[in-house]
Design a protein around this motif. Structure first.
Motif, PDB file in Angstrom:
ATOM      1  N   PHE A  15      30.249   2.928  -5.425  1.00 53.16           N
ATOM      2  CA  PHE A  15      29.809   3.088  -3.990  1.00 53.16           C
ATOM      3  C   PHE A  15      31.039   3.167  -3.015  1.00 53.16           C
ATOM      4  O   PHE A  15      31.045   4.028  -2.067  1.00 53.16           O
ATOM      5  N   HIS A  16      32.110   2.434  -3.501  1.00 50.09           N
ATOM      6  CA  HIS A  16      33.257   2.663  -2.651  1.00 50.09           C
ATOM      7  C   HIS A  16      33.664   4.023  -2.650  1.00 50.09           C
ATOM      8  O   HIS A  16      34.354   4.679  -1.765  1.00 50.09           O
ATOM      9  N   ALA A  17      33.871   4.674  -4.015  1.00 49.38           N
ATOM     10  CA  ALA A  17      34.240   5.836  -4.108  1.00 49.38           C
ATOM     11  C   ALA A  17      33.724   7.025  -3.581  1.00 49.38           C
ATOM     12  O   ALA A  17      33.916   8.117  -2.833  1.00 49.38           O
ATOM     13  N   GLU A  18      32.107   6.764  -3.643  1.00 49.80           N
ATOM     14  CA  GLU A  18      31.351   7.631  -2.688  1.00 49.80           C
ATOM     15  C   GLU A  18      31.494   7.805  -1.400  1.00 49.80           C
ATOM     16  O   GLU A  18      31.636   8.853  -0.596  1.00 49.80           O
ATOM     17  N   ALA A  19      31.809   6.693  -0.635  1.00 48.78           N
ATOM     18  CA  ALA A  19      32.052   6.411   0.727  1.00 48.78           C
ATOM     19  C   ALA A  19      33.253   7.045   0.964  1.00 48.78           C
ATOM     20  O   ALA A  19      33.537   7.991   2.102  1.00 48.78           O
ATOM     21  N   ALA A  20      34.446   6.750   0.198  1.00 46.03           N
ATOM     22  CA  ALA A  20      35.667   7.290   0.660  1.00 46.03           C
ATOM     23  C   ALA A  20      35.686   9.027   0.406  1.00 46.03           C
ATOM     24  O   ALA A  20      36.157   9.660   1.157  1.00 46.03           O
ATOM     25  N   ALA A  21      35.048   9.402  -0.717  1.00 49.99           N
ATOM     26  CA  ALA A  21      34.969  10.973  -0.893  1.00 49.99           C
ATOM     27  C   ALA A  21      34.020  11.706   0.315  1.00 49.99           C
ATOM     28  O   ALA A  21      34.483  12.673   0.734  1.00 49.99           O
ATOM     29  N   GLY A  22      33.316  10.955   0.892  1.00 47.16           N
ATOM     30  CA  GLY A  22      32.513  11.436   2.030  1.00 47.16           C
ATOM     31  C   GLY A  22      32.874  11.192   3.425  1.00 47.16           C
ATOM     32  O   GLY A  22      32.324  11.595   4.181  1.00 47.16           O
ATOM     33  N   GLY A  23      33.915  10.301   3.307  1.00 44.04           N
ATOM     34  CA  GLY A  23      34.449   9.713   4.560  1.00 44.04           C
ATOM     35  C   GLY A  23      33.385   8.952   5.429  1.00 44.04           C
ATOM     36  O   GLY A  23      33.422   9.122   6.674  1.00 44.04           O
ATOM     37  N   THR A  24      32.598   8.167   4.668  1.00 40.76           N
ATOM     38  CA  THR A  24      31.711   7.040   5.536  1.00 40.76           C
ATOM     39  C   THR A  24      32.290   6.069   5.187  1.00 40.76           C
ATOM     40  O   THR A  24      33.134   5.512   4.294  1.00 40.76           O
ATOM     41  N   ARG A  25      31.562   4.917   5.932  1.00 37.49           N
ATOM     42  CA  ARG A  25      31.819   3.488   5.658  1.00 37.49           C
ATOM     43  C   ARG A  25      31.118   2.925   4.526  1.00 37.49           C
ATOM     44  O   ARG A  25      29.954   3.009   4.107  1.00 37.49           O
ATOM     45  N   PRO A  26      31.676   2.150   3.521  1.00 36.68           N
ATOM     46  CA  PRO A  26      31.080   1.694   2.356  1.00 36.68           C
ATOM     47  C   PRO A  26      30.330   0.497   2.727  1.00 36.68           C
ATOM     48  O   PRO A  26      30.649  -0.057   3.659  1.00 36.68           O
ATOM     49  N   PRO A  27      29.293   0.378   1.814  1.00 37.21           N
ATOM     50  CA  PRO A  27      28.568  -1.258   1.992  1.00 37.21           C
ATOM     51  C   PRO A  27      29.536  -2.025   1.490  1.00 37.21           C
ATOM     52  O   PRO A  27      30.563  -1.927   1.024  1.00 37.21           O
ATOM     53  N   ARG A  28      29.125  -3.389   2.112  1.00 30.79           N
ATOM     54  CA  ARG A  28      29.802  -4.674   1.662  1.00 30.79           C
ATOM     55  C   ARG A  28      29.677  -4.813   0.146  1.00 30.79           C
ATOM     56  O   ARG A  28      28.574  -4.656  -0.424  1.00 30.79           O
ATOM     57  N   LEU A  29      30.792  -4.861  -0.618  1.00 29.73           N
ATOM     58  CA  LEU A  29      31.034  -5.173  -2.056  1.00 29.73           C
ATOM     59  C   LEU A  29      31.190  -6.696  -2.135  1.00 29.73           C
ATOM     60  O   LEU A  29      32.298  -7.074  -1.855  1.00 29.73           O
ATOM     61  N   VAL A  30      30.136  -7.468  -2.668  1.00 24.65           N
ATOM     62  CA  VAL A  30      30.357  -8.897  -2.906  1.00 24.65           C
ATOM     63  C   VAL A  30      30.383  -9.207  -4.239  1.00 24.65           C
ATOM     64  O   VAL A  30      29.305  -9.120  -4.999  1.00 24.65           O
ATOM     65  N   ALA A  31      31.430  -9.772  -4.610  1.00 18.82           N
ATOM     66  CA  ALA A  31      31.373 -10.409  -5.936  1.00 18.82           C
ATOM     67  C   ALA A  31      31.039 -11.961  -5.969  1.00 18.82           C
ATOM     68  O   ALA A  31      31.500 -12.886  -5.206  1.00 18.82           O
ATOM     69  N   ALA A  32      29.914 -12.052  -6.865  1.00 18.32           N
ATOM     70  CA  ALA A  32      29.467 -13.538  -6.954  1.00 18.32           C
ATOM     71  C   ALA A  32      30.104 -14.167  -8.107  1.00 18.32           C
ATOM     72  O   ALA A  32      29.750 -13.682  -9.290  1.00 18.32           O
TER      73      ALA A  32
END
Length: 437
Positions: free
Chosen positions: A260-277
């Motif tokens: 999801f981070h790669a997808e957002a970075a490639a598209g120039g958009t804001r990624p969702p919050r990535l939460v490690a539990a």
């Protein structure tokens, strides 16, 4: 219908800074133990290439259980008072019962091509050991697994399944390796089981140690989870602003979240919050330090930059066995340090209660490790997320019913580390440059 991805997706091209280089250890007991990696795994760990083609032999094996299902968990939403949709990506429908098979198949393939005859590993709850045993059976390799002894005693059928697949299973500490004889107070430690495997493999011709979670290449192989999830959410016309996965060393979390981070970075958009539990008994991302630490109990491998509570810390026993590792993967740690990854700690009572609610309302029994992710997702869905939450249920809990029995009987307790114990365990570790103390 979502198709099986034919490429893994790496986040390395989208990091703000390169990963810190590993350091040589101060000591090299036993002459120094090396871990020899196939060159393709080395390339996957360091080259900033976004897409890596999945070998045909691995794709053929994936087709038996992938793509894995994704659905909106409306019953769970109601049970936890969610204000936004909760979507579940389920990885428990293969012989290992978890996401671990994604990288086990890839690693067995590459090690086989490199001429290795036997793979040796350490495992906590047993999903990784089972996955590697299955992959070795498929690709014609011998397999030896050192499993954390307390977990093997609690889940003996994990050992039976590994043996059915042809693996030799040893309860750690075995007392037969140097590291197990010299290391005291770590009888429930995944670090010790891994250390025994490293030592054993180094002394046996044709054998190689392999690891299932913390390495950058294993996180790359797990990206198939997130790549599928992105496509499945698009099919549903669903939008999420939080992605949650449980984290031991980091392969499950990295697999669901980093694409999801790669997808957002490639598209120039804001990624969702990535939460490690993570488990509150092993809180490296929430209470640890960003420092150079060893990955196993031998102390002979390279020191990696990681969020850690110290490899010498004696981790208390709990049912979240797959999460009971002292450090987080260097890739996950670097993104945490850069503010690209968030983390929350969950105790096992809250985790198993979330798992119980999920079982009742979704008729799927999650592993205790996955319960941590579900608990974190429930918090976000009730207060924090604005559009939706995606959570990875990394495995099933059919071999963890003893834990749920303790929950139902009111016998569970938690052992969060004392602050002074954590400070002592990390006191001598060199901090990563620029890290907050």
């Amino acid at each position: 219908m979502t198709e099986l991805p034919t490429s893994w997706r790496s986040v390395l091209p989208h990091l703000t800074t390169p990963l810190p280089e590993d350091r040589s250890p101060d000591r090299a007991a036993g002459g120094g133990i090396g871990v020899n990696l196939p060159m393709e795994l080395v390339r996957q760990s360091i080259q900033p290439r976004e897409y890596w083609q999945i070998p045909d032999e691995v794709l053929d094996a994936y087709r038996k259980f992938r793509p894995t299902p994704l659905w909106r968990a409306t019953g769970f939403e109601e049970a936890v008072g969610a204000k936004v949709p909760v979507y579940v990506k389920y990885e428990g429908g293969n012989i290992s019962g978890s996401h671990k098979l994604n990288t086990a198949l890839a690693q067995a393939y590459y090690y086989k091509r490199a001429g290795v005859a036997e793979l040796v590993t350490g495992t906590g709850a047993g999903q990784w050991g089972t996955a590697l045993a299955a992959a070795c059976a498929l690709f014609g390799l011998r397999c030896t697994v050192f499993m954390v002894g307390s977990s093997l005693a609690r889940k003996p059928y994990r050992g039976v399944l590994m043996r059915m697949l042809g693996a030799e299973v040893l309860a750690s500490p075995t007392g037969t390796t140097r590291v197990s004889r010299e290391t005291e107070g770590q009888g429930n430690s995944l670090s010790l089981a891994i250390g025994e495997a490293v030592e054993y493999a180094a002394g046996k011709e044709g054998a190689a140690f392999c690891i299932g979670s913390g390495e950058t290449y294993s996180i790359l192989h797990q990206s198939v989870i997130g790549v599928e999830a992105i496509a499945q959410l698009a099919e549903l016309e669903a939008d999420v602003d939080a992605v949650v996965g449980c984290v031991g060393a980091g392969s499950n979390f990295g697999g669901i979240a980093l694409p999801f981070h790669a997808e957002a970075a490639a598209g120039g958009t804001r990624p969702p919050r990535l939460v490690a539990a993570e488990s509150s008994s092993t809180p490296k991302l929430t209470r640890g330090v960003y420092a150079y630490d060893q990955t196993d109990a031998t102390g002979t491998g390279p020191l990696e930059a990681m969020y850690t509570i110290g490899s010498s810390y004696s981790i208390p026993d709990s049912h979240s066995a797959g999460l009971r590792y002292h450090g987080a993967a260097k890739l996950v740690s670097a993104m945490r340090h850069a503010g690209q990854v968030d983390a929350v700690a969950v105790d096992q009572v809250e985790a198993l209660e979330a798992g119980r609610r999920f079982t009742v309302r979704e008729t799927v029994l999650p592993a205790p490790e996955s319960g941590h992710a579900l608990a974190a997702a429930a918090r976000l869905a009730a207060d924090g997320a604005e559009r939706g939450v995606l959570v990875c249920v990394s495995g099933h809990g059919y071999l963890d019913l003893a834990a749920y029995q303790q929950l139902l009987d009111g016998e569970l307790s938690d052992q969060a580390p004392a602050e002074e114990a954590l400070l002592a365990a990390v006191s001598g570790l060199p901090r990563v440059e620029g890290a907050r103390v």
